[in-house]
Design an enzyme around this catalytic site. Structure first.
Site, PDB file in Angstrom:
ATOM      1  N   LYS B  86       0.864  -0.991   0.028  1.00  0.00           N
ATOM      2  CA  LYS B  86      -0.143   0.088   0.177  1.00  0.00           C
ATOM      3  C   LYS B  86       0.722   1.083   0.071  1.00  0.00           C
ATOM      4  O   LYS B  86       2.077   1.041   0.625  1.00  0.00           O
ATOM      5  CB  LYS B  86      -0.952  -0.009   1.436  1.00  0.00           C
ATOM      6  CG  LYS B  86      -2.036   1.063   1.492  1.00  0.00           C
ATOM      7  CD  LYS B  86      -2.586   0.693   2.560  1.00  0.00           C
ATOM      8  CE  LYS B  86      -3.828   1.849   2.907  1.00  0.00           C
ATOM      9  NZ  LYS B  86      -4.449   1.795   4.018  1.00  0.00           N
ATOM     10  N   SER B 161      -9.324   1.907   3.319  1.00  0.00           N
ATOM     11  CA  SER B 161      -8.549   2.835   2.433  1.00  0.00           C
ATOM     12  C   SER B 161      -7.531   1.764   1.903  1.00  0.00           C
ATOM     13  O   SER B 161      -6.998   2.202   0.700  1.00  0.00           O
ATOM     14  CB  SER B 161      -7.691   3.416   3.367  1.00  0.00           C
ATOM     15  OG  SER B 161      -6.826   2.900   4.345  1.00  0.00           O
ATOM     16  N   SER B 185      -9.813  -0.465   7.408  1.00  0.00           N
ATOM     17  CA  SER B 185      -9.080  -0.488   6.142  1.00  0.00           C
ATOM     18  C   SER B 185      -8.556  -1.735   5.458  1.00  0.00           C
ATOM     19  O   SER B 185      -8.187  -1.530   4.227  1.00  0.00           O
ATOM     20  CB  SER B 185      -7.963   0.841   6.192  1.00  0.00           C
ATOM     21  OG  SER B 185      -8.768   2.039   6.260  1.00  0.00           O
TER      22      SER B 185
END
Lengths: 474, 474
Positions: B86, B161, B185
């Site tokens: 990420k 996220s 997330s």
């Protein structure tokens, strides 16, 4: 043949000496309590040190202590010694106001830890002392119960928030008393009233059962008339030291004198804006101390604290407002607070979370700065307060020629950094201003270093007769 | 003779199987990287899962891994396996945007701990994945880099996220990826994209070198296509367990099956307002799970969480604002944030310290409530999200017949309590809505209980072929 002692002689005995006389049965606990009660009777209407006087229960307790002493059953040096508790210490069955109107009728069902420990040690509870409302101020000008008057100058403040405890000890109304110290509330009144006040290492003495001000900064400690007496009370109320740190023992305080002691002098921070009369006394005291210890005095790096302490003050203020909100006192009963405390609570209620977090971070930096300073010093010396006792009712004050708008801020300036850092600090009487007002010398030590700190304080006490420094005796 | 595998066959291998084939030299790391890069080439322009693709460095790394494998020098099962990070994980020399404009040009000089550990394990970094700006949202509708599209339905959100990580894993663009999870997330995009997402116990995996959202709630964890793959990645990035807790080992997950497992069903809290299609899938999955484990399913007391979680959300929001303030990003560069993130930061900047403190207290209560629930359950079962993937751009959503004004709040409702409590939780694919959108089953376990939690998850995975539940196959 037993010597006949006057009320004043009895009331101003050291705890060590009183304990010796009690064991020899040259005096009895009843005599000690009676002497203290007589002084309270005569002076409390003017000094206003006590909110609650427990005459009958104290006499009953004294008679019981006398019987126990006769049977050789004294649980500690404090057995039969009359003491007082600040009125924010919970006392089972005895009104505990915290100097507030909101708690005016509170009668706790349990004892605070300190009350319980002192009771177990055999100390006799004479009463509960007046204080700044909710311990949230430094003058003890209490809007509900009246101000505490300084025994050295009745028109002046005692300092606070443990003002009643300091005044009671100074005036011989009790042998020692407890205080709480969140920003200087033990050391400041000790300084202004000419007694010894000790704020121990954060966490050493349980605060359980005291009405909190700001839990991250609250300390419980003794006020007494000598370093040894303060040490004896601390021994009774202290919890446990971390592994490897020996138990505190007042009998050992004079032992390590010979070791090389380094006294730190943080000029940049502490010696800005000190009243010249106070500065003169403290500087002379530091010299006396250095000579007594054959010590080196050197500057220690402790600059840049001001910003950190100011940021951390946000944390104190927020914690206080949080407590009063969760208890349902504020804002629900806002009208029942004094103007100053209500103002502080309003400030804290509005504080932003991000500023609280910044304060927590700065608190850690202040703690680290003190820790670093103690790498090159065994004790840091400073005034306890930059001014002597202000007049009751005064808000502004002149310090070193400059008008300062807040007596409160000035009085806290020397002590609060040590609440932020959590280090132990003691205020000891070190002389008087030309007007005859007491001045306190603050000694700050490394964490859990009460033994050495008090040994250093005792070296000063041994080296000087501070009462003889009073201008009328010069 | 080596079997010739298609790009899809290679790209969708499990890590365990790929590692076996790599060791047998039936496939090479270069083939795995090439297969993944081909899928990225073909699909990323539509899915938008990657912000940075490291084609050349990954191929170089793959060739090196191939040489090492040939010499029998594989540091772990992840050796030669293409993974993604990420884009809020610091990567040395590689742009790390955290999905923001403010950090658009940030090229870190150091690796995050997770990046470093995966690199040491021999994993090959294919690229950095798209995400919700600063991880501060749950949809991955990124205003600067465009939304991540759900591989199962390109007009729908991936969740966030860690949306890019979930989409990349789901679409076979990498074998596994890292995510961060502060309110859901990892689990939410795993749920919406039909992959496994694990939020470990708070503190188990180092967050050092990730761009923080709210440090008291931030977790690092894996997204993968199977429970075993997630376990393998977790083994590589995990720190140490407390004394007495054995190290996690994916090879041991099937061992303790026979023991009596108690599944908890917290009806009052979680099963309010669930989309009926989601509820049907999750209830059937819970039954399948219970049957597979021969487990008892019983309600567990976990009521009254909502108030605690809402109060604790203040802490998340305040911590986020504090970080952005101390970095000088907010409010100084407020215009450079997306509207939603700017709005959250404004909210957090205004929050009162007393509400932050109340949130901290409530956080401890929520933690205690979960701890208590695990006295009568080995795992708590719940939907990962009460709805399946919403359409990109939608803000309102219908849930169980009622219009809810915030997709964000709905998506977070099932996961955030576990960030407040700090317990480990995994989302595993458990079926589809009639429209063919993946549904996630959330399993929550006691602290440091990843081994048993993943064993339970694996029992479900073994008992069902969730892809076969797709409506087109029914």
């Amino acid at each position: 043949m037993t010597k006949r002692r006057s009320e004043a002689e009895l009331a101003f005995l050291s705890i060590e000496e009183a304990a010796r006389l009690l064991r020899r049965r040259e005096v009895s606990p009843v005599e000690l309590v009676e002497a203290a009660l007589q002084r309270i009777d005569r002076a409390n209407s003017r000094v206003n040190a006590f909110l609650t006087v427990l005459a009958e229960p104290a006499l009953r307790q004294a008679r019981a202590a006398e019987r126990e002493l006769r049977r050789g059953r004294a649980s500690s040096l404090l057995h039969g010694i009359p003491i007082a508790l600040k009125d924010n210490f919970y006392t089972r069955g005895i009104r505990t106001t915290a100097g507030s109107k909101i708690l005016a009728d509170l009668i706790p069902k349990t004892n605070s830890d300190a009350a319980e420990r002192l009771s177990s040690a055999g100390a006799i509870l004479l009463g509960k002392t007046n204080m700044h409302e909710f311990a949230y101020g430094i003058t003890s000008e209490n809007p509900h119960y009246g101000p505490v008057h300084n025994p050295w100058a009745l028109e002046r403040i005692s300092g606070g928030s443990s003002g009643g405890s300091a005044a009671a000890v100074a005036a011989g109304m009790c042998f020692a008393a407890t205080g709480t110290d969140t920003g200087g509330s033990i050391r400041v009144p000790a300084s202004l009233c000419g007694v010894v006040g000790l704020k121990p290492t954060y966490g050493l003495v349980s605060v359980a059962g005291t009405v909190p001000l700001a839990p991250g900064f609250d300390h419980v400690g003794p006020l007494a008339r000598s370093v040894t007496d303060a040490c004896i009370v601390l021994e009774a109320i202290a919890g446990t030291y971390p592994k490897g740190v020996p138990r505190l023992d007042h009998r050992a305080l004079r032992k390590n004198r010979s070791r090389r002691i380094r006294i730190g002098w943080p000029r940049e921070y502490y010696f800005e804006r000190i009243d010249p009369d106070v500065r003169r006394v403290v500087e002379r005291a530091a010299q006396t101390l250095a000579k007594a210890l054959n010590a080196r005095v050197a500057e220690v790096p402790l600059s840049g604290l001001q910003e950190g302490v100011e940021a951390a003050t946000n944390v104190i203020v927020a914690e206080a407002s949080y407590y009063h909100e969760t208890q349902g006192y504020f804002p629900a009963r806002a009208a029942e607070y004094g103007d100053d405390v209500r103002g502080h609570l309003e400030w804290g209620a509005k504080l932003r979370a991000v500023d609280y977090m910044r304060g927590l971070e700065k608190k850690r930096e202040v703690e680290a700065a003190f820790d670093a300073a103690f790498e090159s010093a065994d004790a840091i010396v400073a005034p306890s307060t930059p001014i002597a006792a202000a007049k009751i009712g005064d808000t502004a004050v002149r310090v070193a020629g400059k008008r300062e708008s807040s007596v409160r801020a000035e009085l806290l300036r020397m002590t609060r950094p040590v609440n932020v850092s959590g280090h132990p600090a003691v205020s000891i009487p070190c002389g008087f201003t030309p007007a005859g007002l007491p001045v306190g010398l603050q000694l700050i030590g490394p964490k859990w270093g009460e033994a050495k700190l008090l040994a250093i304080a005792l070296a000063y006490e041994d080296a000087t007769d501070w009462r003889a420094l009073h201008p009328e005796l010069q």
